[in-house]
Design an enzyme around this catalytic site. Structure first.
Site, PDB file in Angstrom:
ATOM      1  N   LYS A  91      -4.431  -9.970  -6.904  1.00 12.75           N
ATOM      2  CA  LYS A  91      -5.403 -10.772  -6.160  1.00 12.75           C
ATOM      3  C   LYS A  91      -6.824 -10.236  -6.387  1.00 12.75           C
ATOM      4  CE  LYS A  91      -6.208 -10.143  -1.758  1.00 12.75           C
ATOM      5  NZ  LYS A  91      -6.549 -10.220  -0.347  1.00 12.75           N
TER       6      LYS A  91
ATOM      7  N   LYS B   9     -12.031  -7.119  -2.776  1.00 15.67           N
ATOM      8  CA  LYS B   9     -13.310  -6.399  -2.724  1.00 15.67           C
ATOM      9  C   LYS B   9     -13.144  -4.939  -3.114  1.00 15.67           C
ATOM     10  CE  LYS B   9     -13.810  -8.171   1.908  1.00 15.67           C
ATOM     11  NZ  LYS B   9     -12.395  -8.098   2.294  1.00 15.67           N
TER      12      LYS B   9
ATOM     13  N   LYS C 214       0.847  -1.203   0.000  1.00 17.78           N
ATOM     14  CA  LYS C 214       0.000   0.000   0.000  1.00 17.78           C
ATOM     15  C   LYS C 214       0.879   1.248   0.000  1.00 17.78           C
ATOM     16  CE  LYS C 214      -4.178  -2.031   1.482  1.00 17.78           C
ATOM     17  NZ  LYS C 214      -5.526  -1.950   1.714  1.00 17.78           N
TER      18      LYS C 214
HETATM   19  N1  AQP Z   1      -8.459 -13.462  -3.798  1.00 18.96           N
HETATM   20  C1  AQP Z   1      -8.422 -14.265  -2.745  1.00 18.96           C
HETATM   21  N2  AQP Z   1      -8.101 -15.567  -2.889  1.00 18.96           N
HETATM   22  C2  AQP Z   1      -8.061 -16.401  -1.815  1.00 18.96           C
HETATM   23  N3  AQP Z   1      -8.337 -16.004  -0.545  1.00 18.96           N
HETATM   24  C3  AQP Z   1      -8.670 -14.718  -0.359  1.00 18.96           C
HETATM   25  N4  AQP Z   1      -8.999 -14.023   0.740  1.00 18.96           N
HETATM   26  C4  AQP Z   1      -9.260 -12.744   0.411  1.00 18.96           C
HETATM   27  N5  AQP Z   1      -9.112 -12.569  -0.918  1.00 18.96           N
HETATM   28  C5  AQP Z   1      -8.733 -13.787  -1.426  1.00 18.96           C
HETATM   29  C6  AQP Z   1      -9.043 -14.610   2.088  1.00 18.96           C
HETATM   30  O1  AQP Z   1     -10.278 -14.263   2.688  1.00 18.96           O
HETATM   31  C7  AQP Z   1     -10.066 -14.089   4.092  1.00 18.96           C
HETATM   32  C8  AQP Z   1     -10.648 -12.796   4.534  1.00 18.96           C
HETATM   33  O2  AQP Z   1      -9.927 -11.743   3.905  1.00 18.96           O
HETATM   34  P1  AQP Z   1     -10.290 -10.255   4.266  1.00 18.96           P
HETATM   35  O3  AQP Z   1     -11.478  -9.887   3.504  1.00 18.96           O
HETATM   36  O4  AQP Z   1     -10.386 -10.116   5.723  1.00 18.96           O
HETATM   37  O5  AQP Z   1      -9.026  -9.433   3.851  1.00 18.96           O
HETATM   38  P2  AQP Z   1      -8.251  -9.303   2.514  1.00 18.96           P
HETATM   39  O6  AQP Z   1      -7.417 -10.522   2.278  1.00 18.96           O
HETATM   40  O7  AQP Z   1      -7.514  -8.005   2.602  1.00 18.96           O
HETATM   41  O8  AQP Z   1      -9.380  -9.244   1.415  1.00 18.96           O
HETATM   42  P3  AQP Z   1      -9.535  -8.196   0.249  1.00 18.96           P
HETATM   43  O9  AQP Z   1     -10.756  -8.598  -0.511  1.00 18.96           O
HETATM   44  O10 AQP Z   1      -8.274  -8.077  -0.561  1.00 18.96           O
HETATM   45  O11 AQP Z   1      -9.841  -6.876   1.041  1.00 18.96           O
HETATM   46  P4  AQP Z   1      -9.453  -5.376   0.718  1.00 18.96           P
HETATM   47  O12 AQP Z   1      -9.774  -5.161  -0.742  1.00 18.96           O
HETATM   48  O13 AQP Z   1     -10.326  -4.559   1.618  1.00 18.96           O
HETATM   49  O14 AQP Z   1      -7.986  -5.232   1.038  1.00 18.96           O
HETATM   50  C9  AQP Z   1      -8.583 -14.189   4.363  1.00 18.96           C
HETATM   51  O15 AQP Z   1      -8.278 -15.478   4.841  1.00 18.96           O
HETATM   52  C10 AQP Z   1      -7.988 -13.982   2.997  1.00 18.96           C
HETATM   53  O16 AQP Z   1      -6.745 -14.628   2.881  1.00 18.96           O
END
Ligand code: AQP
Length: 329
Positions: free
Chosen positions: A193, A196, A111
Site C-alpha cells: 500500500k 506515509k 507489523k
Molecule cells: N494507499 C491508500 N489507498 C487508499 N486509501 C488509503 N488510506 C491510507 N492509505 C491509503 C486511507 O486514508 C485514511 C486515513 O488513513 P491513516 O493515515 O489514518 O492511516 P493508514 O491507513 O495507516 O495510512 P498510512 O499512510 O499507511 O499510515 P502509516 O504509514 O503511518 O501506517 C483511511 O481511511 C485509510 O484507509
C-alpha cells in the site's frame, strides 16, 4: 440527515493514497451527510513521533483537509485531543474488547510479522480508540480505504456487544469503501500500500511534493515487462495502479483510459498519469498556501472542538450511566 465520521492520522505528510482513498470522498459527502472529520493525533503517537515534526504535520493536515475542499461551514473539523471523551471512551471500550479480537487485526499482525521492535500497547489497543472515535458521534457511515475495513468491523462488534449488555446505546456504523481508489499501491512496489511511513519515499506521492519530483516518481513507477496496456491487476499490478490513480482523479473509467492508450508504450501513459496528478496537486497546494497564510486554522479547530464535544460528551455521559460508573446523589 445521516452522520458520517472519519479521520486521518498525520504520522507524516498526507499522501495521494489518503487523498484518493479518503479525503476526496469526505469532500463529496459533505453536502449530503453531516460530516465529522478529525485529525487523529492520539493515533499518531502509537509509534514515536518527533514532537516538532508532529506539530508541523498536524497543522499541515488541517490546512490540507481544507485545501482539498472540506468546508468548516459544512463539516465539523477538529483535533482528537481537543475532545477528551475520545480517550475516556477508548479506555471503556478496551474493557469491552477481547484480546483474541485484537490479536486478529491484520494491521497489527503485519507489523508483528515484519519483526518491528518497540511496538507499544497503544498500537495494540488502537482499534478500541478508533471504535470510540466512531461511536461517540453515533455515526451511520465511516468512509475508509480498504485497509481500515477490518477495524470498522471490529467497531461494529464492540457496539453490538455493548448494546446487548447495557441496552441500546450506540448506532452500529457501516464502512463505506469507494469502488475506485480504495487501495492505492506504492509506485516502487505495487504489492504494498502507498503509505506515509514508507522507508524510501520513491513509491509515495505526498500532497505537498513539488510537482517535478511527483512527476519523476510517476515516470519511474515500477511496471512490468508484458508491454501491453490492459487491465490485469494480478500480472500487471503497477500498471493497474497507475490507471486507477488516473481514473480516480480524472473521473474517467479505467476502461476508457486503457482504450485511449492501447497500443502505446508505458511512457506515454505514465506522462498522462503525471499530468493528471500534477494538475490536482497544483490546485491543492495553491489553496494550502492561502489557508496557511490566512491564519484561520486555530479558529476552525476551536469551533470544531466545541461542536464535536457537544455531541461526544453527551454520548459518554450516557455510556457511563449505563455501565454504572456514576454515583447518584
Ligand atoms: N494507499 C491508500 N489507498 C487508499 N486509501 C488509503 N488510506 C491510507 N492509505 C491509503 C486511507 O486514508 C485514511 C486515513 O488513513 P491513516 O493515515 O489514518 O492511516 P493508514 O491507513 O495507516 O495510512 P498510512 O499512510 O499507511 O499510515 P502509516 O504509514 O503511518 O501506517 C483511511 O481511511 C485509510 O484507509
Amino acid at each position: 440527515m445521516k452522520r458520517m465520521l472519519s479521520g486521518i492520522k498525520p504520522t507524516g505528510q498526507l499522501t495521494l493514497g489518503n487523498y484518493i482513498g479518503a479525503l476526496r470522498n469526505f469532500v463529496k459527502y459533505q453536502d449530503d451527510y453531516e460530516m465529522v472529520v478529525f485529525i487523529a493525533n492520539l493515533h499518531c503517537i502509537t509509534e514515536y513521533q518527533d514532537p516538532e515534526d508532529l506539530r508541523k504535520n498536524l497543522t499541515d493536515a488541517v490546512a490540507l483537509y481544507m485545501a482539498c475542499g472540506l468546508d468548516p461551514e459544512k463539516s465539523v473539523i477538529f483535533l482528537q485531543t481537543d475532545v477528551h471523551s475520545h480517550a475516556e471512551l477508548g479506555y471503556i471500550l478496551a474493557c469491552n474488547t477481547y484480546l483474541g479480537e485484537l490479536n486478529r487485526m491484520t494491521q497489527f499482525k503485519d507489523k508483528t510479522a515484519k519483526g518491528e521492535k518497540n511496538m507499544t500497547a497503544g498500537l495494540y489497543t488502537y482499534p478500541c480508540l478508533m471504535a470510540a472515535d466512531i461511536l461517540l458521534y453515533n455515526a451511520n457511515y465511516v468512509p475508509v480505504g480498504e485497509d481500515q475495513k477490518q477495524h470498522v468491523e471490529l467497531c461494529r462488534d464492540i457496539a453490538q456487544r455493548f448494546n446487548n449488555r447495557y441496552g441500546e446505546t450506540f448506532v452500529v456504523p457501516e464502512p463505506l469503501i469507494a469502488k475506485v481508489g480504495a487501495r492505492i499501491m506504492s509506485l516502487s512496489d505495487p504489492s504494498k500500500k502507498m503509505s506515509k511511513s514508507e522507508e524510501t519515499n520513491k513509491g509515495c506521492i505526498y500532497l505537498l511534493d513539488d510537482l517535478k519530483s511527483a512527476r519523476k516518481k510517476i515516470m519511474s513507477a515500477v511496471t512490468d515487462s508484458v508491454g501491453i496496456i490492459q487491465l490485469d491487476k494480478e500480472n500487471q499490478p503497477g500498471l493497474y495502479n497507475l490507471i486507477e490513480i488516473a481514473s480516480a482523479l480524472s473521473g474517467r473509467s479505467m476502461e476508457d483510459i486503457v482504450d485511449e492508450f492501447s497500443g502505446e508504450g508505458y511512457g506515454k501513459l505514465k506522462a498522462y498519469v503525471a499530468d493528471v496528478v500534477c494538475a490536482e496537486l497544483e490546485k491543492i497546494q495553491n489553496r494550502y498556501r492561502e489557508i496557511i497564510e490566512s491564519h484561520q486554522i486555530e479558529k476552525v479547530l476551536n469551533e470544531g472542538a466545541l461542536k464535536a464535544s457537544s455531541i461526544a460528551d453527551r454520548t459518554l455521559e450516557e455510556v457511563k450511566k449505563k455501565i454504572g460508573l456514576e454515583i447518584k446523589y
